[in-house]
Design a protein around this motif. Structure first.
Motif, PDB file in Angstrom:
ATOM      1  N   GLU A   1      15.220  21.235 -27.095  1.00  0.00           N
ATOM      2  CA  GLU A   1      14.695  22.570 -26.789  1.00  0.00           C
ATOM      3  C   GLU A   1      14.932  22.920 -25.319  1.00  0.00           C
ATOM      4  N   LEU A   2      14.798  21.930 -24.449  1.00  0.00           N
ATOM      5  CA  LEU A   2      15.044  22.165 -23.024  1.00  0.00           C
ATOM      6  C   LEU A   2      16.528  22.400 -22.753  1.00  0.00           C
ATOM      7  N   ASN A   3      17.358  21.598 -23.425  1.00  0.00           N
ATOM      8  CA  ASN A   3      18.802  21.655 -23.193  1.00  0.00           C
ATOM      9  C   ASN A   3      19.533  21.442 -24.517  1.00  0.00           C
TER      10      ASN A   3
ATOM     11  N   ALA B   1      20.303  14.060 -26.510  1.00  0.00           N
ATOM     12  CA  ALA B   1      19.245  13.832 -27.495  1.00  0.00           C
ATOM     13  C   ALA B   1      19.675  14.337 -28.875  1.00  0.00           C
TER      14      ALA B   1
ATOM     15  N   SER C   1      21.895  18.593 -24.787  1.00  0.00           N
ATOM     16  CA  SER C   1      21.374  17.273 -24.435  1.00  0.00           C
ATOM     17  C   SER C   1      21.940  16.192 -25.356  1.00  0.00           C
TER      18      SER C   1
ATOM     19  N   TYR D   1      12.228  12.656 -20.870  1.00  0.00           N
ATOM     20  CA  TYR D   1      12.142  12.517 -22.328  1.00  0.00           C
ATOM     21  C   TYR D   1      13.114  11.450 -22.836  1.00  0.00           C
ATOM     22  N   LEU D   2      14.321  11.450 -22.287  1.00  0.00           N
ATOM     23  CA  LEU D   2      15.334  10.482 -22.737  1.00  0.00           C
ATOM     24  C   LEU D   2      14.943   9.056 -22.349  1.00  0.00           C
TER      25      LEU D   2
ATOM     26  N   LYS E   1      12.075  17.875 -28.321  1.00  0.00           N
ATOM     27  CA  LYS E   1      11.655  18.522 -27.067  1.00  0.00           C
ATOM     28  C   LYS E   1      12.817  18.572 -26.083  1.00  0.00           C
ATOM     29  N   ALA E   2      13.560  17.467 -25.993  1.00  0.00           N
ATOM     30  CA  ALA E   2      14.697  17.411 -25.073  1.00  0.00           C
ATOM     31  C   ALA E   2      15.758  18.440 -25.472  1.00  0.00           C
TER      32      ALA E   2
ATOM     33  N   VAL F   1      13.648  21.440 -15.535  1.00  0.00           N
ATOM     34  CA  VAL F   1      14.242  21.188 -16.851  1.00  0.00           C
ATOM     35  C   VAL F   1      15.087  19.921 -16.821  1.00  0.00           C
TER      36      VAL F   1
ATOM     37  N   GLU G   1      13.980  16.684 -19.007  1.00  0.00           N
ATOM     38  CA  GLU G   1      14.891  16.178 -20.048  1.00  0.00           C
ATOM     39  C   GLU G   1      15.190  14.702 -19.818  1.00  0.00           C
ATOM     40  N   ASP G   2      15.458  14.357 -18.569  1.00  0.00           N
ATOM     41  CA  ASP G   2      15.733  12.954 -18.230  1.00  0.00           C
ATOM     42  C   ASP G   2      14.521  12.076 -18.542  1.00  0.00           C
TER      43      ASP G   2
END
Length: 257
Positions: free
Chosen positions: A141-143, A148, A146, A118-119, A138-139, A111, A115-116
Motif C-alpha cells: 500500500e505504501l509502495n 513485498a 515494493s 515493514y520488510l 501494508k508495504a 514512506v 516500508e523498509d
C-alpha cells in the motif's frame, strides 16, 4: 537482532549530523530543545533507551517546538527503537508520524523508512505467522513497486500448495487467486500460479466425480445384494412348499414392492 549503531549514526542517516547542523535547518532552535536533544543523544549512546525515548517525547511536546523539531524528535524515537532491536515499535513510531497530516512535507522520507521497517519485520516473522500477510500488504500500500509484492505472491502460492496437498481445494483455489491478483513482475511465477490454479480446479472436479461414481457403485452393489437375497428366499420357499411358478412370481412381486 543486534544493532551496534548509535543514535548519532542513526541521526546522521536522517540528515541530523549534529545538533548544530539541525539548528541550521530550523528557523529557530530553542535552548530547551537543544538541551533535550543532546541529553537524548547521550542517553541512547549509553544504551539508556527508555530515557532517550522519554527525552525525545519531551522535545516533541516542548512548547513552541517547530514542525521540523517535532519531526526530528519523532524520527529520533523511531531510530532508538531500531537501535534496541524493536522493529515493531519503530514501525509504530513512523506510522504515527505518517498519520500526522502536518508531517506531509516529510511524507516521501517517511514512506521509504516505513516500508523498509515493514520488510525488516517480515524477515523476523515465520512463514506461518498470521501477521505476515497483513504486514506485506501494508508495504505494498505504501509502495506498489515494493519487493513485498513478490514476497506476498510467493507466500500465497506456498499456502495454496499446502491446501492442495491436504485436498482442501476451495482454500487452495482462493490462495492461488490471491497470488494471481497481485500481478507479480515475475512472468514465470505468474505462469506457474496459473498452472496450479488449473490443476486445483481439475483435481477438485475429478475428486467430486470419483465420489459420485463410488456412491453409484455402492448403490448398485446394494441393489444386487438385495436381489440375490430375494432370489435365495424364493428358492427356499419353492423347495419347501413346492410352489408353482405363478405363485413364485406373485411372491417376488410382493417382496420387491
Amino acid at each position: 537482532m543486534q544493532h551496534t549503531h548509535t543514535l548519532r549514526s542513526a541521526l546522521k542517516r536522517l540528515g541530523l549530523v549534529t545538533l548544530g547542523a539541525a539548528c541550521l535547518q530550523l528557523s529557530a532552535c530553542s535552548p530547551s530543545s537543544e538541551a533535550l536533544y543532546e541529553q537524548a543523544r547521550k542517553a541512547a549512546e549509553a544504551k539508556n533507551f527508555d530515557e532517550a525515548l522519554t527525552l525525545f517525547e519531551q522535545m516533541k511536546r516542548e512548547e513552541g517546538a517547530t514542525l521540523e523539531q517535532r519531526y526530528q524528535a519523532g524520527f529520533g524515537s523511531a531510530e532508538v527503537h531500531l537501535a534496541r532491536g524493536d522493529i515493531k515499535a519503530q514501525a509504530a513510531a513512523l506510522e504515527a508520524l505518517l498519520q500526522d497530516k502536518s508531517m506531509a512535507p516529510y511524507r516521501d522520507t517517511l514512506v521509504i523508512k516505513l516500508e523498509d521497517s515493514y520488510l525488516k519485520r517480515a524477515e523476523e516473522l515465520g512463514l506461518g505467522d498470521p501477521q505476515l500477510i497483513p504486514l506485506l500488504r501494508k508495504a505494498i500500500e505504501l509502495n506498489p513497486q515494493s519487493k513485498a509484492r513478490q514476497l506476498l505472491t510467493e507466500r500465497y502460492m506456498a499456502r495454496g500448495l499446502e491446501e492442495l496437498k491436504a485436498e482442501r481445494f476451495d482454500e487452495a483455489e482462493q490462495h492461488f487467486i490471491s497470488a494471481q491478483e497481485l500481478k507479480s513482475a515475475d512472468e514465470p511465477l505468474n505462469k506457474k500460479i496459473a498452472e496450479l490454479l488449473k490443476e486445483t480446479r481439475l483435481t477438485r472436479y475429478m475428486s467430486v466425480a470419483r465420489r459420485l461414481i463410488e456412491a453409484k457403485q455402492d448403490e448398485l452393489t446394494r441393489e444386487c445384494h438385495n436381489m440375490w437375497g430375494r432370489l435365495d428366499a424364493l428358492k427356499e420357499l419353492y423347495e419347501e412348499f413346492n410352489l408353482e411358478d405363478e405363485e413364485i412370481d406373485e411372491l417376488e412381486y410382493h417382496i420387491s414392492i
